[in-house]
Design an enzyme around this catalytic site. Structure first.
Site, PDB file in Angstrom:
ATOM      1  N   HIS A   7       0.873  -1.087   0.053  1.00  0.00           N
ATOM      2  CA  HIS A   7      -0.022   0.026   0.027  1.00  0.00           C
ATOM      3  C   HIS A   7       1.019   1.065  -0.224  1.00  0.00           C
ATOM      4  O   HIS A   7       1.801   1.671   0.847  1.00  0.00           O
ATOM      5  CB  HIS A   7      -0.896  -0.160   1.025  1.00  0.00           C
ATOM      6  N   ARG A   8       0.645   2.295  -1.070  1.00  0.00           N
ATOM      7  CA  ARG A   8       1.902   3.420  -1.274  1.00  0.00           C
ATOM      8  C   ARG A   8       3.038   2.896  -1.238  1.00  0.00           C
ATOM      9  O   ARG A   8       4.049   3.692  -0.752  1.00  0.00           O
ATOM     10  CB  ARG A   8       1.261   4.512  -0.227  1.00  0.00           C
ATOM     11  N   GLU A  34       0.354  -0.782  -4.731  1.00  0.00           N
ATOM     12  CA  GLU A  34      -0.976  -0.078  -4.694  1.00  0.00           C
ATOM     13  C   GLU A  34      -0.297   1.351  -4.928  1.00  0.00           C
ATOM     14  O   GLU A  34       0.689   1.707  -4.110  1.00  0.00           O
ATOM     15  CB  GLU A  34      -1.649  -0.252  -3.802  1.00  0.00           C
ATOM     16  N   ASP A  36      -1.692   5.728  -5.551  1.00  0.00           N
ATOM     17  CA  ASP A  36      -2.655   6.888  -5.854  1.00  0.00           C
ATOM     18  C   ASP A  36      -2.426   7.804  -6.836  1.00  0.00           C
ATOM     19  O   ASP A  36      -1.471   8.258  -6.887  1.00  0.00           O
ATOM     20  CB  ASP A  36      -3.145   7.551  -4.600  1.00  0.00           C
ATOM     21  N   HIS A  49      -1.235  10.476  -2.594  1.00  0.00           N
ATOM     22  CA  HIS A  49      -2.307   9.966  -2.089  1.00  0.00           C
ATOM     23  C   HIS A  49      -3.480  11.328  -2.033  1.00  0.00           C
ATOM     24  O   HIS A  49      -4.556  11.184  -2.475  1.00  0.00           O
ATOM     25  CB  HIS A  49      -2.187   9.513  -0.828  1.00  0.00           C
ATOM     26  N   GLU A 108      -4.825   3.197  -7.946  1.00  0.00           N
ATOM     27  CA  GLU A 108      -6.305   3.893  -7.388  1.00  0.00           C
ATOM     28  C   GLU A 108      -6.438   5.198  -7.815  1.00  0.00           C
ATOM     29  O   GLU A 108      -5.558   6.213  -7.926  1.00  0.00           O
ATOM     30  CB  GLU A 108      -6.186   4.008  -5.833  1.00  0.00           C
ATOM     31  N   LYS A 110      -7.862   8.654  -7.780  1.00  0.00           N
ATOM     32  CA  LYS A 110      -8.765   9.487  -6.967  1.00  0.00           C
ATOM     33  C   LYS A 110      -9.760  10.464  -7.792  1.00  0.00           C
ATOM     34  O   LYS A 110      -9.292  10.707  -8.627  1.00  0.00           O
ATOM     35  CB  LYS A 110      -7.534  10.328  -6.130  1.00  0.00           C
ATOM     36  N   ASP A 235       0.113  -2.242   4.547  1.00  0.00           N
ATOM     37  CA  ASP A 235       1.273  -1.389   5.005  1.00  0.00           C
ATOM     38  C   ASP A 235       2.338  -2.050   5.407  1.00  0.00           C
ATOM     39  O   ASP A 235       3.452  -1.518   5.830  1.00  0.00           O
ATOM     40  CB  ASP A 235       0.872  -0.294   6.046  1.00  0.00           C
TER      41      ASP A 235
HETATM   42  O1  G3P Z   1      -6.321   0.681  -1.830  1.00  0.00           O
HETATM   43  C1  G3P Z   1      -6.929   0.731  -0.496  1.00  0.00           C
HETATM   44  C2  G3P Z   1      -6.703   2.043   0.165  1.00  0.00           C
HETATM   45  O2  G3P Z   1      -5.657   2.525  -0.283  1.00  0.00           O
HETATM   46  C3  G3P Z   1      -7.924   2.877   0.128  1.00  0.00           C
HETATM   47  O3  G3P Z   1      -7.750   3.999   1.059  1.00  0.00           O
HETATM   48  O4  G3P Z   1      -7.352   6.287   1.772  1.00  0.00           O
HETATM   49  O5  G3P Z   1      -5.592   4.519   1.639  1.00  0.00           O
HETATM   50  O6  G3P Z   1      -6.380   5.388  -0.479  1.00  0.00           O
HETATM   51  P1  G3P Z   1      -6.736   5.298   0.888  1.00  0.00           P
HETATM   52 CA    CA Z   2      -5.348   4.136  -2.046  1.00  0.00          CA
END
Ligand code: G3P
Ligand code: CA
Length: 249
Positions: A7-8, A34, A36, A49, A108, A110, A235
């Protein structure tokens, strides 16, 4: 075994959504990344993000109000740790350039402040340019964005992100299969607390992948593994790799 999707990037050991964070996650042996993405004032896709740069850089303001050149002058590493000083905002092209060896690339998109969905076609175009369209899995909380992806390319895989407060939940839970068909979904990305074994079985019977977020606790990783979940967005990529594959990363 569930795919480990970082994640990120490896955001606990490097600034989130930067090239160092993605490189460190890849070095840990993850299956996927992942990120954003947002569109700049001059139509470029960048990895960040928030819709502003305030939290993660030394600058201020909304991404959509600045050109890529302006945003590239900012430092996206210094607020995390001095050793990352000088880290620049990555473009989506730079992110894709790291992704050749991955099984899944979860981009992702946004929501744009004005609701514009132009990012959808551009995310797909750049993935094709990099030869990564097979690994691409576009996720969004915004069903309109996912429909724009399907309109841009009927073969692209998309995933709906949701949490208990998401407006789409009522319609989704009424008939998951009908909802998935309406929005051309390949996958569902629920907040982890919404997932149990029965839900995973139902989605499996409908041919839908499920990749919950953000799965950071060992007991949750173990349960999802034992229930046959498709992937976890985490994470804690090193912990997740150990739980899923016995890796000591
Ligand atoms: O991919 C799931 C998660 O990233 C969604 O929430 O706010 O971290 O982008 P957020
Ligand atoms: Ca995300």
């Amino acid at each position: 075994m569930p795919l480990v999707i970082s994640h990120r990037g490896a955001n606990r050991i490097a600034p989130e959504n930067t090239l160092p964070a993605f490189e460190r996650a890849i070095a840990l042996g993850v299956d996927g990344l992942e990120n954003d993405v947002h569109m700049t004032k001059d139509g470029r896709l960048v990895v960040c993000h928030d819709d502003t740069v305030d939290r993660t850089s030394n600058g201020r303001g909304r991404i959509c109000d600045h050109t890529l050149e302006e945003l590239r002058r900012l430092d996206f590493g210094i607020r995390f740790a001095p050793e990352f000083a000088g880290t620049r905002l990555p473009t989506l092209e730079e992110f894709y350039a790291l992704c050749g060896g991955l099984k899944v690339i979860d981009v992702e998109i946004k929501r744009a402040p004005d609701g514009d969905t132009a990012s959808a076609a551009e995310v797909i175009r750049l993935a094709k340019q990099a030869g990564l369209e097979k690994q691409l899995l576009i996720s969004s909380f915004d069903p309109a964005m996912l429909l724009a992806c399907a309109a841009a390319d009927a073969d692209v895989r998309t995933a709906l992100l949701y949490m208990p407060a998401s407006p789409c939940c009522e319609e989704l839970y009424e008939d998951i299969g009908a909802f998935a068909k309406k929005y051309h979904l390949a996958a569902l990305h629920p907040m982890v607390g919404l997932v149990n074994e029965a839900y995973l079985e139902e989605c499996r019977s409908l041919g839908l992948m499920v990749n919950p977020w953000t799965v950071n606790l060992e007991h949750a990783l173990v349960s999802l593994r034992d229930w046959g979940c498709d992937g976890v967005i985490t994470d804690e990529p090193a912990l997740a790799a150990r739980v899923m594959y016995g890796k000591s990363a």
